[in-house]
Design a protein around this motif. Sequence first.
Motif, PDB file in Angstrom:
ATOM      1  N   GLU A 110       0.827  -1.211   0.000  1.00 43.23           N
ATOM      2  CA  GLU A 110       0.000   0.000   0.000  1.00 43.23           C
ATOM      3  C   GLU A 110       0.862   1.262   0.000  1.00 43.23           C
ATOM      4  OE1 GLU A 110      -3.840  -2.017   2.310  1.00 43.23           O
ATOM      5  OE2 GLU A 110      -2.296  -0.938   3.458  1.00 43.23           O
ATOM      6  N   TYR A 135       2.018   1.837  -3.507  1.00 40.38           N
ATOM      7  CA  TYR A 135       0.926   2.419  -4.290  1.00 40.38           C
ATOM      8  C   TYR A 135       0.816   3.917  -4.012  1.00 40.38           C
ATOM      9  CZ  TYR A 135      -3.728   3.533  -5.968  1.00 40.38           C
ATOM     10  OH  TYR A 135      -4.792   4.129  -6.606  1.00 40.38           O
ATOM     11  N   GLN A 136       0.893   4.297  -2.742  1.00 43.67           N
ATOM     12  CA  GLN A 136       0.809   5.718  -2.385  1.00 43.67           C
ATOM     13  C   GLN A 136       1.935   6.522  -3.017  1.00 43.67           C
ATOM     14  OE1 GLN A 136       0.859   5.522   1.885  1.00 43.67           O
ATOM     15  NE2 GLN A 136      -1.198   4.624   2.027  1.00 43.67           N
ATOM     16  N   ARG A 187       2.323   1.470 -10.025  1.00 46.40           N
ATOM     17  CA  ARG A 187       1.069   1.037 -10.649  1.00 46.40           C
ATOM     18  C   ARG A 187       1.198  -0.294 -11.380  1.00 46.40           C
ATOM     19  NH1 ARG A 187      -0.303   4.138  -7.531  1.00 46.40           N
ATOM     20  NH2 ARG A 187      -1.762   5.883  -7.697  1.00 46.40           N
ATOM     21  N   ARG A 215      -5.341  -7.697  -3.205  1.00 47.38           N
ATOM     22  CA  ARG A 215      -5.184  -6.282  -2.837  1.00 47.38           C
ATOM     23  C   ARG A 215      -4.682  -5.462  -4.016  1.00 47.38           C
ATOM     24  NH1 ARG A 215      -7.363  -2.242  -0.900  1.00 47.38           N
ATOM     25  NH2 ARG A 215      -6.159  -0.835   0.434  1.00 47.38           N
ATOM     26  N   MET A 216      -3.832  -6.043  -4.846  1.00 47.62           N
ATOM     27  CA  MET A 216      -3.351  -5.326  -6.027  1.00 47.62           C
ATOM     28  C   MET A 216      -4.507  -4.961  -6.946  1.00 47.62           C
ATOM     29  SD  MET A 216       0.163  -7.486  -6.795  1.00 47.62           S
ATOM     30  CE  MET A 216       0.629  -6.647  -8.327  1.00 47.62           C
ATOM     31  N   GLU A 236      -7.618  -4.565  -6.045  1.00 47.97           N
ATOM     32  CA  GLU A 236      -8.413  -3.547  -5.355  1.00 47.97           C
ATOM     33  C   GLU A 236      -7.798  -2.166  -5.483  1.00 47.97           C
ATOM     34  OE1 GLU A 236     -10.158  -6.430  -1.756  1.00 47.97           O
ATOM     35  OE2 GLU A 236      -8.489  -5.064  -1.386  1.00 47.97           O
ATOM     36  N   LEU A 237      -6.472  -2.095  -5.333  1.00 45.31           N
ATOM     37  CA  LEU A 237      -5.790  -0.802  -5.376  1.00 45.31           C
ATOM     38  C   LEU A 237      -5.689  -0.247  -6.796  1.00 45.31           C
ATOM     39  CD1 LEU A 237      -2.810  -1.513  -2.934  1.00 45.31           C
ATOM     40  CD2 LEU A 237      -4.664   0.125  -2.545  1.00 45.31           C
ATOM     41  N   ILE A 248      -3.075  -1.789  -8.893  1.00 42.19           N
ATOM     42  CA  ILE A 248      -1.702  -2.105  -9.276  1.00 42.19           C
ATOM     43  C   ILE A 248      -1.774  -3.258 -10.274  1.00 42.19           C
ATOM     44  CG2 ILE A 248       0.565  -2.901  -8.509  1.00 42.19           C
ATOM     45  CD1 ILE A 248      -0.005  -1.680  -5.789  1.00 42.19           C
TER      46      ILE A 248
END
Length: 348
Positions: free
Chosen positions: A132, A135-136, A140, A193-194, A196-197, A199
């Motif tokens: 995370e 990502y911030q 990407r 999670r990737m 969802e984010l 990425i």
Amino acid sequence: MKIADMHCDTISEIWESRRRCISGTCADSGEGGSPQQLSRNDLHVDIRKMRQSGYLLQNFAMYVDLKKGLDPFACVLELIDVFQDEMEKNKKDIRVIKTYDEILENERQGKISALMTIEEGGCCKGEIANLEKLYQLGARMMTLTWNYPNELASPNIFVKDTQSGKNAGNDRGFNLFDGSNGLTEKGFLFIERMEELGIIIDVSHLSDAGFWDIARNTGRPFVASHSNARALCGHCRNLTDDMIRTIAGRGGVIGLNFYGCFLNETNDSRSTVARMAAHARHILNVGGSGCLGLGSDFDGISGELEMRDCSQMHRLADELERQHFTGTEIENILWRNVMRVYRELLNS
């Protein structure tokens, strides 16, 4: 001509150059006492060379070698610092993007777009919080592995000959490999999670079993940012025809890799545009015209390169035309297919 390239290791080379200069060995390496710069250098990729080829977009990989003995997450943060510093110094020419609309805006302003990617999911040390954080910071796209097993997954692992201790070979001259170890429990959590984010999941370097774990447990398009066709070159880094069809069917894209060892399985490992065109034709025949882009692996490859750096991209375009690819097919390979995938996936 426009170019969108999904993989280069230029930032890692600049980072290494800075480290050499700090240690006092910069001059010994032929760099004249000053570290490499993105604006102009003697590497494969710099802004001057990209301008010559009309680059629309370049993915810059933050490549981490887990066996360097450094903390991998601290290492990737150092790489990102270098990336951000180079982007700031060259902001008149290049700008970081996180969304598809930013690519279009950069093009309107005459700027090259730069997408930050991560090569080696092991830099996260199995912690979703670290993913995370990346990502911030703007990442990407990410490969789950490089060439070593980690907390998330395994790459294809070469089989050792028990007597010699060397990689075992087959009758085609290539090393045998074991691709049976796929994603770990944490790996499955990461890909969830990737998605969802936002990425993009990159299956280059991943084991065969890991590839199919991704295919069965994701819903969005995924990519192989720098891989070729195993039917033409039996290296374990390349994709089988079933893999090519799967990526294409999902709406993803494969980045054509320029490394000679991934183009030809004889002892002649020169990187030539004719061999690139052969892989391009095979991949299009198997997966259709929408599944192939570029993933040069510039500044991460060595050997004899007919296309010596990114200023020479016209050589590939000319060879594709010579081998009777249509104008639409050539544009799709050079930039349109990557842009199509980014239009779908880089939307927030």
